[in-house]
Design a protein around this motif. Structure first.
Motif, PDB file in Angstrom:
ATOM      1  N   THR A  30      26.052 -26.628 -46.363  1.00 56.30           N
ATOM      2  CA  THR A  30      26.333 -25.692 -45.270  1.00 56.30           C
ATOM      3  C   THR A  30      25.047 -25.044 -44.802  1.00 56.30           C
ATOM      4  OG1 THR A  30      28.506 -25.241 -46.243  1.00 56.30           O
ATOM      5  CG2 THR A  30      27.707 -23.702 -44.573  1.00 56.30           C
ATOM      6  N   LEU A  31      24.868 -25.004 -43.492  1.00 56.47           N
ATOM      7  CA  LEU A  31      23.719 -24.348 -42.870  1.00 56.47           C
ATOM      8  C   LEU A  31      24.166 -22.987 -42.345  1.00 56.47           C
ATOM      9  CD1 LEU A  31      20.768 -24.566 -41.794  1.00 56.47           C
ATOM     10  CD2 LEU A  31      21.732 -25.575 -39.735  1.00 56.47           C
ATOM     11  N   ILE A  32      23.480 -21.919 -42.736  1.00 60.34           N
ATOM     12  CA  ILE A  32      23.830 -20.556 -42.350  1.00 60.34           C
ATOM     13  C   ILE A  32      22.736 -20.016 -41.439  1.00 60.34           C
ATOM     14  CG2 ILE A  32      24.317 -18.218 -43.184  1.00 60.34           C
ATOM     15  CD1 ILE A  32      25.314 -19.475 -45.789  1.00 60.34           C
ATOM     16  N   LEU A  33      23.126 -19.607 -40.222  1.00 59.41           N
ATOM     17  CA  LEU A  33      22.169 -19.201 -39.188  1.00 59.41           C
ATOM     18  C   LEU A  33      22.540 -17.841 -38.612  1.00 59.41           C
ATOM     19  CD1 LEU A  33      22.002 -22.593 -37.264  1.00 59.41           C
ATOM     20  CD2 LEU A  33      20.206 -21.684 -38.728  1.00 59.41           C
ATOM     21  N   HIS A  34      21.496 -17.129 -38.133  1.00 62.57           N
ATOM     22  CA  HIS A  34      21.667 -15.844 -37.448  1.00 62.57           C
ATOM     23  C   HIS A  34      21.500 -16.039 -35.947  1.00 62.57           C
ATOM     24  CE1 HIS A  34      21.459 -12.959 -40.932  1.00 62.57           C
ATOM     25  NE2 HIS A  34      21.020 -14.075 -41.501  1.00 62.57           N
ATOM     26  N   GLY A  35      22.260 -15.261 -35.178  1.00 66.42           N
ATOM     27  CA  GLY A  35      22.123 -15.286 -33.734  1.00 66.42           C
ATOM     28  C   GLY A  35      21.033 -14.346 -33.246  1.00 66.42           C
ATOM     29  N   THR A  36      21.039 -14.100 -31.948  1.00 65.48           N
ATOM     30  CA  THR A  36      20.028 -13.198 -31.361  1.00 65.48           C
ATOM     31  C   THR A  36      20.162 -11.793 -31.919  1.00 65.48           C
ATOM     32  OG1 THR A  36      20.197 -14.494 -29.333  1.00 65.48           O
ATOM     33  CG2 THR A  36      19.079 -12.371 -29.181  1.00 65.48           C
ATOM     34  N   LYS A  37      21.398 -11.371 -32.125  1.00 65.92           N
ATOM     35  CA  LYS A  37      21.653 -10.034 -32.655  1.00 65.92           C
ATOM     36  C   LYS A  37      22.774 -10.110 -33.674  1.00 65.92           C
ATOM     37  CE  LYS A  37      22.821  -5.328 -31.177  1.00 65.92           C
ATOM     38  NZ  LYS A  37      23.246  -4.482 -30.034  1.00 65.92           N
ATOM     39  N   LYS A  54      25.930 -21.008 -53.281  1.00 67.76           N
ATOM     40  CA  LYS A  54      24.562 -21.217 -53.753  1.00 67.76           C
ATOM     41  C   LYS A  54      24.443 -22.571 -54.441  1.00 67.76           C
ATOM     42  CE  LYS A  54      20.794 -18.604 -55.778  1.00 67.76           C
ATOM     43  NZ  LYS A  54      20.413 -17.371 -56.490  1.00 67.76           N
ATOM     44  N   GLY A  55      23.442 -23.323 -54.047  1.00 72.82           N
ATOM     45  CA  GLY A  55      23.284 -24.688 -54.536  1.00 72.82           C
ATOM     46  C   GLY A  55      23.812 -25.704 -53.541  1.00 72.82           C
ATOM     47  N   GLY A  56      24.687 -25.284 -52.634  1.00 73.84           N
ATOM     48  CA  GLY A  56      25.224 -26.182 -51.611  1.00 73.84           C
ATOM     49  C   GLY A  56      25.075 -25.614 -50.219  1.00 73.84           C
ATOM     50  N   ALA A  57      24.103 -24.706 -50.027  1.00 69.31           N
ATOM     51  CA  ALA A  57      23.898 -24.077 -48.717  1.00 69.31           C
ATOM     52  C   ALA A  57      22.419 -23.823 -48.482  1.00 69.31           C
ATOM     53  CB  ALA A  57      24.685 -22.772 -48.617  1.00 69.31           C
ATOM     54  N   ILE A  58      22.048 -23.790 -47.213  1.00 72.70           N
ATOM     55  CA  ILE A  58      20.684 -23.464 -46.778  1.00 72.70           C
ATOM     56  C   ILE A  58      20.800 -22.345 -45.755  1.00 72.70           C
ATOM     57  CG2 ILE A  58      18.632 -24.316 -45.583  1.00 72.70           C
ATOM     58  CD1 ILE A  58      19.265 -27.085 -46.691  1.00 72.70           C
ATOM     59  N   LYS A  59      20.041 -21.270 -45.959  1.00 71.24           N
ATOM     60  CA  LYS A  59      20.131 -20.096 -45.085  1.00 71.24           C
ATOM     61  C   LYS A  59      18.796 -19.847 -44.397  1.00 71.24           C
ATOM     62  CE  LYS A  59      21.482 -15.220 -45.129  1.00 71.24           C
ATOM     63  NZ  LYS A  59      20.271 -14.724 -44.429  1.00 71.24           N
ATOM     64  N   TYR A  60      18.855 -19.698 -43.068  1.00 71.81           N
ATOM     65  CA  TYR A  60      17.690 -19.310 -42.272  1.00 71.81           C
ATOM     66  C   TYR A  60      17.891 -17.865 -41.818  1.00 71.81           C
ATOM     67  CZ  TYR A  60      16.138 -24.174 -41.968  1.00 71.81           C
ATOM     68  OH  TYR A  60      15.686 -25.433 -42.267  1.00 71.81           O
ATOM     69  N   SER A  61      16.864 -17.037 -42.003  1.00 76.11           N
ATOM     70  CA  SER A  61      16.991 -15.611 -41.684  1.00 76.11           C
ATOM     71  C   SER A  61      16.435 -15.262 -40.304  1.00 76.11           C
ATOM     72  CB  SER A  61      16.273 -14.772 -42.749  1.00 76.11           C
ATOM     73  OG  SER A  61      14.918 -15.175 -42.860  1.00 76.11           O
ATOM     74  N   ARG A  62      15.718 -16.202 -39.665  1.00 79.97           N
ATOM     75  CA  ARG A  62      15.177 -15.915 -38.327  1.00 79.97           C
ATOM     76  C   ARG A  62      16.288 -15.911 -37.280  1.00 79.97           C
ATOM     77  NH1 ARG A  62       9.431 -19.130 -37.498  1.00 79.97           N
ATOM     78  NH2 ARG A  62       8.254 -18.002 -39.099  1.00 79.97           N
ATOM     79  N   LEU A  83      20.039 -32.187 -38.575  1.00 82.64           N
ATOM     80  CA  LEU A  83      19.278 -33.391 -38.926  1.00 82.64           C
ATOM     81  C   LEU A  83      18.136 -33.070 -39.872  1.00 82.64           C
ATOM     82  CD1 LEU A  83      18.801 -36.423 -38.416  1.00 82.64           C
ATOM     83  CD2 LEU A  83      17.378 -35.780 -36.471  1.00 82.64           C
ATOM     84  N   LYS A  84      17.516 -31.912 -39.678  1.00 82.79           N
ATOM     85  CA  LYS A  84      16.377 -31.518 -40.506  1.00 82.79           C
ATOM     86  C   LYS A  84      16.795 -31.213 -41.936  1.00 82.79           C
ATOM     87  CE  LYS A  84      12.708 -28.034 -40.738  1.00 82.79           C
ATOM     88  NZ  LYS A  84      12.147 -26.808 -40.097  1.00 82.79           N
ATOM     89  N   THR A  85      17.928 -30.531 -42.106  1.00 80.90           N
ATOM     90  CA  THR A  85      18.361 -30.092 -43.437  1.00 80.90           C
ATOM     91  C   THR A  85      19.430 -30.984 -44.057  1.00 80.90           C
ATOM     92  OG1 THR A  85      20.010 -28.641 -42.411  1.00 80.90           O
ATOM     93  CG2 THR A  85      17.844 -27.692 -42.890  1.00 80.90           C
ATOM     94  N   ASP A  86      19.931 -31.977 -43.302  1.00 80.49           N
ATOM     95  CA  ASP A  86      20.991 -32.879 -43.768  1.00 80.49           C
ATOM     96  C   ASP A  86      22.238 -32.081 -44.155  1.00 80.49           C
ATOM     97  OD1 ASP A  86      22.181 -35.316 -44.352  1.00 80.49           O
ATOM     98  OD2 ASP A  86      21.545 -35.283 -46.437  1.00 80.49           O
TER      99      ASP A  86
END
Length: 314
Positions: A30-37, A54-62, A83-86
């Motif tokens: 699972t990919l976890i992303l933040h929006g503009t706000k 945890k262990g099955g997710a990737i989180k971006y804080s930007r 595609l980058k994180t599969d």
């Protein structure tokens, strides 16, 4: 024309092979992303979802300004990150005046957006707001029970869609066998109304019941929240048919010491241990020798009877 790059090192080849299609796929990341706000509530939700997976997710804080999942052209960044994180699933959080504490859950197929469902977060309670015995806290990577209560999950299209997405989000890797002692958590989803679902996370406590099957008690450990369905988008029929297609060829088991040759056909090698023939006594049980012994015995009897007759006549 873009250059096609092929892997040269063993590590790169293994990484490419792990992303290739398989009859039995790996667990969904699972990919976890933040929006503009994002609000404080939404940031806590995204962080605690990351802890649960945890262990099955990737989180971006930007912050990501170009991601608009329901708009045409707003999916490009999502597909790039997938595609980058599969990752085959994503959770995208945003906060606006029109849609406060907004969470978009989606699935990917071949790194393209497959389906989407948008929910609003209400009555959120964090992990820290629950008090319980820390000895029963669920372990990282353990398999969960997922319970859905309410007729809406069978009758309402939006709730059926949300049920499918939540199962893919929380179930982890598919396994054939399961140890009951390793199942220490449960997600309980209750349909409050046709557009509202109460989601809570519980720890499983096993107690003696006097039988082989233990008695199960649920202890709420958090987080818990209400999910209010706002928008959803089902996949196209053509894309769904392609995604549901399975391989007819079952994986063949490797047979040892068997080779296939176009000239000689199928041939195999067998291992025969040393018989040690020179050291073992060979029993003489041939029929010819038995017959010779039998004839000699009869001849001996005849000669004996003849000699007795001769003596008697004399």
């Amino acid at each position: 024309m873009s250059e096609i790059r092929t892997p040269k090192s063993g590590k790169a080849k293994r990484a490419v092979a792990s992303r290739a299609p398989k009859p039995i796929e790996n667990g969904k990341k699972t990919l976890i992303l933040h929006g503009t706000k994002t609000s404080a509530t939404l940031s806590s939700v995204l962080m605690e979802l990351y802890r649960l997976k945890k262990g099955g997710a990737i989180k971006y804080s930007r912050r990501n300004e170009n991601i608009r999942p329901f708009e045409s052209g707003g999916e490009t960044s999502l597909e790039f990150f997938s595609l980058k994180t599969d990752c085959s699933m994503f959770v995208y959080g945003s906060h606006t005046k029109k849609r406060p504490d907004n969470l978009v859950l989606g699935r990917m197929y071949d790194h393209h957006v497959y389906d989407l469902i948008e929910v609003g977060i209400e009555n959120f309670k964090s992990l820290l707001s629950f008090s319980y015995d820390k000895k029963i806290a669920p372990h990282e990577g353990s398999k969960p029970f997922i319970c859905f209560t309410g007729e809406g999950f069978e009758n309402v299209q939006e709730l059926k869609h949300l049920k499918e997405v939540l199962i893919d989000l929380f179930r982890g890797e598919v396994v054939d066998n399961l140890n009951l002692a390793g199942v220490d958590r449960a997600y309980v989803c209750s349909a409050v109304s046709p557009t509202k679902v109460f989601l809570t996370h519980c720890a499983i406590k096993l107690k003696k019941s006097g039988t082989i099957v233990p008695r199960i008690e649920l202890v709420e450990v958090g987080p818990s929240m209400d999910l209010v369905i706002r928008r959803h988008r089902l996949p196209d029929e053509g894309l769904m048919k392609e995604a549901m297609r399975t391989s007819k060829d079952k994986p063949k088991k490797k047979v040892k010491n068997v080779t296939q040759d176009p000239v000689h056909g199928k041939s195999g090698r067998i291992y025969i241990p040393d018989q040690e023939i020179g050291e073992k006594p060979m029993p003489d049980k041939s029929k010819g020798l038995k017959r010779e012994r039998r004839e000699a015995k009869l001849k001996h009897k005849e000669e004996g009877s003849a000699s007795k007759k001769k003596k008697a006549s004399e």
